[in-house]
Write an enzyme that holds these catalytic residues in place. Structure first.
Site, mmCIF file in Angstrom:
data_model
loop_
_atom_site.group_PDB
_atom_site.id
_atom_site.type_symbol
_atom_site.label_atom_id
_atom_site.label_comp_id
_atom_site.label_asym_id
_atom_site.label_seq_id
_atom_site.Cartn_x
_atom_site.Cartn_y
_atom_site.Cartn_z
ATOM 1 N N GLU A 256 1.046 -1.152 -0.134
ATOM 2 C CA GLU A 256 0.121 -0.046 0.055
ATOM 3 C C GLU A 256 0.764 1.205 0.088
ATOM 4 O O GLU A 256 0.581 2.308 -0.576
ATOM 5 C CB GLU A 256 -0.993 -0.021 1.130
ATOM 6 C CG GLU A 256 -1.866 1.316 1.341
ATOM 7 C CD GLU A 256 -3.034 1.349 0.195
ATOM 8 O OE1 GLU A 256 -3.540 2.432 0.143
ATOM 9 O OE2 GLU A 256 -3.140 0.321 -0.564
ATOM 10 N N HIS A 306 25.234 1.776 3.189
ATOM 11 C CA HIS A 306 25.225 3.236 3.613
ATOM 12 C C HIS A 306 23.830 3.793 3.960
ATOM 13 O O HIS A 306 23.653 4.084 5.128
ATOM 14 C CB HIS A 306 25.835 3.935 2.212
ATOM 15 C CG HIS A 306 25.938 5.572 2.749
ATOM 16 N ND1 HIS A 306 27.287 6.223 1.765
ATOM 17 C CD2 HIS A 306 25.574 6.405 3.440
ATOM 18 C CE1 HIS A 306 27.188 7.398 2.396
ATOM 19 N NE2 HIS A 306 26.195 7.696 3.251
ATOM 20 N N ASP A 412 18.268 -29.602 8.678
ATOM 21 C CA ASP A 412 19.672 -29.420 8.411
ATOM 22 C C ASP A 412 19.801 -28.017 8.855
ATOM 23 O O ASP A 412 18.954 -27.011 9.397
ATOM 24 C CB ASP A 412 19.623 -29.235 7.021
ATOM 25 C CG ASP A 412 20.935 -29.084 6.320
ATOM 26 O OD1 ASP A 412 22.199 -29.235 7.126
ATOM 27 O OD2 ASP A 412 21.282 -28.435 5.009
ATOM 28 N N GLU A 414 22.913 -25.473 7.628
ATOM 29 C CA GLU A 414 23.301 -24.523 6.361
ATOM 30 C C GLU A 414 22.298 -24.561 5.457
ATOM 31 O O GLU A 414 21.661 -25.490 5.013
ATOM 32 C CB GLU A 414 24.441 -25.107 5.975
ATOM 33 C CG GLU A 414 25.884 -25.085 6.640
ATOM 34 C CD GLU A 414 27.001 -25.670 5.906
ATOM 35 O OE1 GLU A 414 27.334 -25.226 4.760
ATOM 36 O OE2 GLU A 414 27.512 -26.793 6.497
ATOM 37 N N LYS A 579 24.726 -37.774 5.066
ATOM 38 C CA LYS A 579 23.547 -37.607 4.746
ATOM 39 C C LYS A 579 22.813 -37.594 3.127
ATOM 40 O O LYS A 579 21.828 -37.647 2.842
ATOM 41 C CB LYS A 579 23.387 -36.098 4.705
ATOM 42 C CG LYS A 579 23.819 -35.389 6.349
ATOM 43 C CD LYS A 579 23.772 -33.974 6.443
ATOM 44 C CE LYS A 579 22.529 -33.201 6.306
ATOM 45 N NZ LYS A 579 22.640 -31.890 6.526
ATOM 46 N N ASP A 604 18.318 -28.010 2.315
ATOM 47 C CA ASP A 604 18.615 -26.944 0.810
ATOM 48 C C ASP A 604 19.483 -28.063 -0.257
ATOM 49 O O ASP A 604 19.491 -27.310 -1.353
ATOM 50 C CB ASP A 604 19.459 -25.773 1.132
ATOM 51 C CG ASP A 604 20.793 -26.201 1.601
ATOM 52 O OD1 ASP A 604 20.936 -27.044 2.305
ATOM 53 O OD2 ASP A 604 21.771 -25.822 1.003
#
Length: 651
Positions: A256, A306, A412, A414, A579, A604
């Site tokens: 909005e 910045h 997991d 990472e 894994k 991932d």
């Protein structure tokens, strides 16, 4: 240049001559009697005259500060007059300039409002005094908003110009001054050629380092009359949403507050250019110029790491747009933390007419919808409920919900709970940079055990593996256990080998880093809310990572949120198996005392997801900024979540 009619000297303040003060000329008509001292003394009670504490300044109310005196609203009638007729902001025009005035039928205004006529009566001295005071007021406002802390940030206002048949006057806030304490006497006045016309009365001040940038905006945005520079935390973080820091724009749509930034509406695609920071602000001028020319519709430019530069056709517009942009920056940052992208057109949650829906189906929902506007709101759907249980059943790509579909979440680390960049850009470099110092403090007997464990890691690899090849080339030069260990560690880490011996050593080193405070574990912003939800709904959360169990507990025990290890019902590492092997997931399910299909595994990496799915677990792909892109096959085979909160559902 003529400075207008000669300004009359202002007498020093006393109760007798208060009404002669130049500021009183700006007071509304209904307070003139009060200012000229025409007071009915009979209206002032004896208690107001004599009793301390019943009037202004702990004593009687001086005649010039009576109930009708609007400049000092210490009484009810004074406040009524002030808030009915006098704005809190200093201004040099009779009314507010409106954002987007005249662009739609909704912008019709009363004939006596929004004229923008000057309050000044040809006196340039009075105009300068007013603009300087306004800049001081804006600086204080921006400091309170968190945009100008540590003397940072700034503002420039220009008045005059061809429309008023006179030269521009450019006013610039000073540099290196506490912005909440700026006064009008600190402000510089320049001409359009950037020459100082009237220096500040306060000595030893410098012009804002942003001055060249103000003039870049004024040159390429001719209607701009005010430019604001902020060091807003939201603006700075918005430039870091792309982990590669190479993106040239921040995109925002379907919010909005887009209506408040000028030239955009709710369903527009706002593109805010991002330029890289430089050692000093004046060096940004060329980059700022290119950005303005490339994105002329946008009234802002972000500077990476910045802040932002924002402008408007008046100081009111610039301020309002600055507030709106900052809202959008904060929204983009928080949406990213929730796994959402601010630049994607939502497929639901926003009204679309049939033509819009068809267009979105054609382009996959990735582009902006047609520029049509809603004409008729959809009617309330009063249809009776039907049985759609089939639609609620989980398919291969349906996002599962806990605790409905499983009682255990296996996560997991990472790319799921923690940014990949934290591991690769913080934890791994910490090991490499501190390796030699750490090994110097390890006893020889323990060092031999570390060497043997790392040697076993290498032996488990193929002889032609790059890590073994690298070690074989330097083997002849190694003359002690420390040298062997250092060589083994660097060769294994260089090729991202996830092995038990290496992980154990890394965990020991990270323990020292966390203990010293040099390392602080990173968490995605959705993780703690997800853990709290699971705790309140009796869902067990466990961790399965290639990092050692010790390293897992160190990370979660030293986060910015404190020690969160109490949330977890179990930790598993490569001691339970690789894994990428399906047997590992059966081992973990057995350890948890449940069937394999009662566990949801989130990761991932596609290879891990396939191994878990083959074992019988419900595998879910986590998509986070910086993760390895999923293949087209993975997108077809696994449900995808951008936030772990998407897994929190119903019984």
């Amino acid at each position: 240049r003529s400075m207008g009619p000669k300004q009359q000297s202002i007498a020093a303040f006393t109760p007798d001559n208060y009404s002669d003060d130049e500021d009183d000329k700006l007071v509304h008509e209904d307070s003139k009697n009060a200012i000229t001292g025409k007071i009915d003394e009979s209206q002032i009670s004896s208690s107001d005259k004599k009793e301390p504490g019943n009037g202004w300044s702990n004593g009687q109310i001086p005649p010039q500060f009576t109930p009708t005196m609007t400049l000092h609203p210490y009484t009810r009638s004074g406040r009524l007059s002030l808030y009915n007729h006098h704005r809190r902001w200093i201004n040099f025009q009779k009314s507010w300039s409106r954002i987007g005035a005249g662009t739609t039928e909704m912008d019709a205004v009363h004939t006596e409002s929004a004229s923008g006529a000057s309050l000044m009566t040809g006196c340039l001295i009075e105009e300068g005094k007013t603009v300087r005071a306004l800049i001081a007021q804006l600086c204080e406002c921006f400091f309170k908003a968190g945009w100008a802390t540590g003397t940072g940030g700034g503002v420039s206002i220009r008045v005059g110009g061809p429309k008023e048949n006179r030269p521009y006057r450019v006013f610039v806030a000073p540099s290196g001054v506490q912005k909440e304490d700026v006064v009008g006497d600190d402000v510089f006045e320049l001409n359009i050629d950037c020459d100082v016309v009237v220096p500040p009365k306060t000595p030893n001040l410098r012009q804002s380092a942003c001055t060249p940038l103000w003039y870049v905006v004024y040159k390429h945005q001719p209607s701009a009359m005010c430019v604001i520079h902020t060091h807003s935390m939201h603006a700075m973080l918005a430039t870091l949403l792309d982990p590669t820091e190479k993106c040239e724009v921040l995109r925002v749509t379907h919010l909005e507050m887009l209506k408040g930034v000028g030239n955009h509406s709710y369903d527009s695609m706002l593109e805010i250019p991002i330029i890289d920071n430089r050692p000093s602000e004046d060096l940004l001028a060329e980059q700022l110029e290119k950005a303005i020319l490339k994105y002329p519709k946008c009234n802002a430019v972000l500077v990476r790491r910045h802040g932002a530069y924002i402008w408007g056709d008046s100081w009111e517009q610039a301020k309002a747009q600055c507030e709106s942009f900052d809202y959008l920056f904060e929204s983009a940052v928080k949406m990213k933390g929730m796994g959402m992208e601010s630049g994607l057109v939502p497929k639901s949650g926003t009204y679309h007419n049939e033509e819009d829906k068809c267009a979105m189906e054609v382009d996959g929902g990735g582009g902006p919808p047609p520029a049509k506007r809603q004409k008729v709101a959809p009617a309330f759907n009063a249809a009776g409920a039907t049985n759609n249980d089939v639609d609620l059943e989980c398919t291969g790509t349906t996002i599962p919900l806990v605790p409905r579909d499983a009682k255990i979440l296996l996560l997991d680390i990472e790319g799921t709970t923690t940014s990949i960049s934290f591991v690769k850009d913080v934890l791994f470099p910490y090991v490499l940079s501190n390796l030699d110092t750490y090994l110097d403090g390890v006893e020889s007997q323990k060092l031999d055990k570390v060497k043997d464990a790392l040697g076993a890691d290498l032996a488990a690899l193929d002889d032609n593996h790059p890590s073994n090849v690298q070690v074989s080339k330097t083997m002849a030069k190694l003359n002690c256990a420390k040298a062997f260990v250092a060589c083994y560690v660097r060769s294994l880490m260089a090729h991202d080998v996830k092995a038990t011996g290496l992980k154990s050593l890394q965990g020991q080193m990270w323990k020292a880093g966390y203990a010293s405070g040099e390392l602080v574990g990173h968490l995605y912003s959705d993780f703690i809310p997800m853990l709290n939800w699971c705790k309140s709904n009796a869902v067990k959360v466990c961790i399965y990572s290639s990092g050692s169990i010790g390293a897992q507990k160190l990370l979660f025990g030293h986060t910015a949120e404190g020690d969160i290890t109490s949330y977890f019902g179990g930790h598993f590492d490569t001691t339970s198996g690789s894994k990428r092997e399906m047997e590992s997931y059966g081992t973990i399910a057995k350890a948890l005392g449940v069937e394999v299909n009662e566990v949801i595994f989130v990761s991932d990496l596609e290879a891990e997801l396939r191994a878990a799915k083959e074992a019988g677990m419900v595998a879910v792909a986590a998509v986070r900024p910086g993760n390895v892109p999923l293949s087209a096959e993975a997108k077809d085979d696994f449900p995808i979540v951008r936030s772990l909160l998407q897994l929190c559902g119903a019984d």
